[in-house]
Design an enzyme around this catalytic site. Structure first.
Site, PDB file in Angstrom:
ATOM      1  N   GLU A 168     -37.134 -13.833 -35.096  1.00  0.00           N
ATOM      2  CA  GLU A 168     -38.151 -13.138 -35.888  1.00  0.00           C
ATOM      3  C   GLU A 168     -37.959 -13.397 -37.378  1.00  0.00           C
ATOM      4  OE1 GLU A 168     -40.648 -11.944 -34.508  1.00  0.00           O
ATOM      5  OE2 GLU A 168     -40.096 -11.286 -32.502  1.00  0.00           O
ATOM      6  N   GLU A 445     -53.275 -14.652 -30.170  1.00  0.00           N
ATOM      7  CA  GLU A 445     -53.307 -15.976 -29.551  1.00  0.00           C
ATOM      8  C   GLU A 445     -54.697 -16.435 -29.121  1.00  0.00           C
ATOM      9  OE1 GLU A 445     -49.339 -14.365 -29.628  1.00  0.00           O
ATOM     10  OE2 GLU A 445     -51.150 -13.562 -28.660  1.00  0.00           O
TER      11      GLU A 445
END
Length: 538
Positions: A168, A445
């Protein structure tokens, strides 16, 4: 997109039950413009330079161009497009101002309670993740205020022995800093990226694979833990760009070593690796479950994008991307029983039996965009056909839910005797809701792939689908403070009180870009990391 561990903290966000007006965090938790004597920025020359960089100033590439050659739009088309674009910009500002008011300097705002979360290092992830989105949208004063905070308050060593997610930190923080630097030339951003890159190298002290959790104090790091494919295979773009900008090859070399190890693996499913991998040359993998969803997804995304960033000079990345594209078609695709060729899904497959589980993760909806770009670069028309079919399934997962928002996982019942290669479409609900994960955490996405397909084909249906999705998200996720995810897309108002930073870094950016002119973050000038941070091709 995106990725590992379902892109959310294992234990959920860390909520601090303190209202902003009584925080004792000092001046770094107060926006600079709220302090006495703050002078609002108005550097027209810098703003013009940013405008031109967003449109490719300084970008160079020897690769063939892949964007559609758009004809001039009519006055009516321009008005309609700009109205949609401005609507997205307004909603981004609503969410940004909610963060600015209630969580400034912290990681994320909790959009129902008005509290804050420090689940991603406590370094201000929403602020850094949002920098390039603000530049793209022309929000110069908001960007300048954020950069002022970075100059005065940003610190990676406030708690140097704390453990942070390597993955991350790379995609959100390092990617965010590098992209914002590419789009503005603000020196402090590259300085902070190089500083962070040095701390990230601590994660390599025990082997060629980085440890999953690292500390900025090298002595606090510990050997151990498993290596997920996405976590170690999603650093190539960021580390390569850092080497390009600093002239220090250590970052790109470290990323390349990871790829070389993975490239040497012996696979029961050629082209598809397992979710967890080993730091051994020539390791043989058998009896594993493969997919292009969580824990694995962005590794496949970066095979193509690293080849693009390197200007096609690394054929091994192309070879592996094409092998993975073949494997997706051969091993992962499941099709509807009714015989329609309008849509298809990618599921997961067990390597020993080749049996497919027909459930598609929202994370896997990046695949249409990757296949479509690969189709253009490598003259693989079959990949464009599959890209459009997968994108349609991802869109239908939105259009078929009660809220018109797509779930985390949309599952189907397998047709008996087909080894999962065919699935049953529910005539009322599309997917089987009982076996699906119906949560929505503001993921990007699907709109990402719609944007890429629009830029490559010029088909306006992708703009219309994106607009429908945007309106659904606005209607169902907007709060008085910002935007929230949902616990169940089939239960309106099932709010989860969480706005991950990628909503501003990715989801809102893609909604904005699909209604921008084609020169804004052109696919021929930039490559976007898995957090939608545009990296300039030079």
């Amino acid at each position: 997109m995106l990725e590992a561990l379902w892109r959310t903290p294992r234990n959920g966000p860390v909520s601090h039950p303190v209202k902003r007006d009584v925080l004792a965090d000092g001046q770094c938790n107060v926006p600079p413009s709220s302090k006495p004597g703050y002078v609002q920025s108005n550097n027209s020359q810098a703003w013009q330079d940013r405008f031109e960089r967003v449109r490719g100033k300084g970008a160079r590439s020897s690769l063939s161009k892949i964007q559609f050659d758009f004809p001039p739009e009519t006055p009516t088309e321009k008005v309609a497009r700009e109205e949609r674009q401005e609507a997205v910009r307004v909603e981004f500002l609503h969410a940004w101002n909610g963060y600015r008011t209630h969580a400034w300097g912290h990681d994320e705002v909790l959009p129902i309670s008005g509290r804050y979360s420090d689940a991603f290092n406590g370094w201000g992830v929403t602020l850094i993740d949002s920098l390039d989105t603000m530049v793209i949208m022309g929000l110069n004063q908001e960007f300048d205020e954020a950069v002022q905070w970075i100059k005065e308050c940003s610190s990676f060593v406030r708690n140097p022995r704390d453990q942070y997610s390597f993955f991350e930190t790379v995609i959100r923080y390092l990617g965010g800093l590098l992209s914002a630097y590419d789009l503005t030339g603000e020196a402090i951003l590259l300085t902070k990226a190089q500083e962070l890159g040095g701390y990230l190298m601590n994660a390599f002290q025990f082997g060629r694979f980085p440890i999953a959790s690292f500390a900025t104090d090298k002595d606090a790091n510990r050997r151990g833990g498993r290596h997920s494919l996405a976590e170690i295979g999603t650093i190539q773009i960021e580390f390569t760009r850092l080497s390009q900008l600093t002239g220090d090859p250590i970052y790109e070399n470290s990323a390349r070593k990871i790829f070389e190890i993975l490239d040497s693996a012996k696979l029961e499913l050629p082209g598809l690796l397992p979710p967890y991998v080993e730091d051994f040359d020539g390791y043989s993998y058998t009896s594993y479950e493969a997919s292009v969803g969580g824990l694995m997804d962005s590794y496949y995304e970066y095979l193509l994008k690293e080849w693009i960033l390197l200007g096609g000079s690394a054929p091994e990345y192309r070879r592996n991307f094409e092998a993975s594209a073949d494997a997706i078609l051969n091993y992962l695709v499941s099709r509807p029983q009714n015989g329609t060729d309008a849509f298809a899904i990618t599921g997961s497959v067990y390597s020993a039996t080749k049996e497919i589980t027909p459930q598609m993760q929202h994370l896997a909806c990046f695949v249409p965009g990757s296949l479509a770009m690969g189709s253009k670069y490598f003259d693989r028309p079959q990949d464009m056909v599959l890209a459009k079919q997968l994108a349609e399934a991802c869109y239908l997962s939105y259009d078929s839910s009660v809220t018109k928002i797509g779930p985390e996982v949309f599952s189907f019942l397998s047709v008996p005797g087909t080894n999962g290669k065919q699935f049953i479409v529910d005539p009322n609900t599309f997917n089987d809701r009982d076996s699906s994960n119906n949560a929505y955490i503001l993921r990007p996405e699907t709109v990402e792939s719609l944007w890429i397909l629009y830029r490559l084909t010029g088909e306006k249906k992708y703009q219309d689908q994106a607009w429908s999705m945007f309106e659904a998200v606005k209607e169902n996720c907007k709060t008085e403070i910002a935007y929230t995810g949902l616990n169940d897309v089939n239960k309106p108002m099932s709010f989860n009180d969480n706005m991950q930073s990628f909503f501003l870094a990715e989801t809102m950016k893609y909604f904005y870009l699909i209604f921008s002119t084609p020169d804004v973050i052109s696919l021929d000038a930039f490559v976007l990391n898995t957090e939608a941070h545009p990296i300039m091709r030079t």
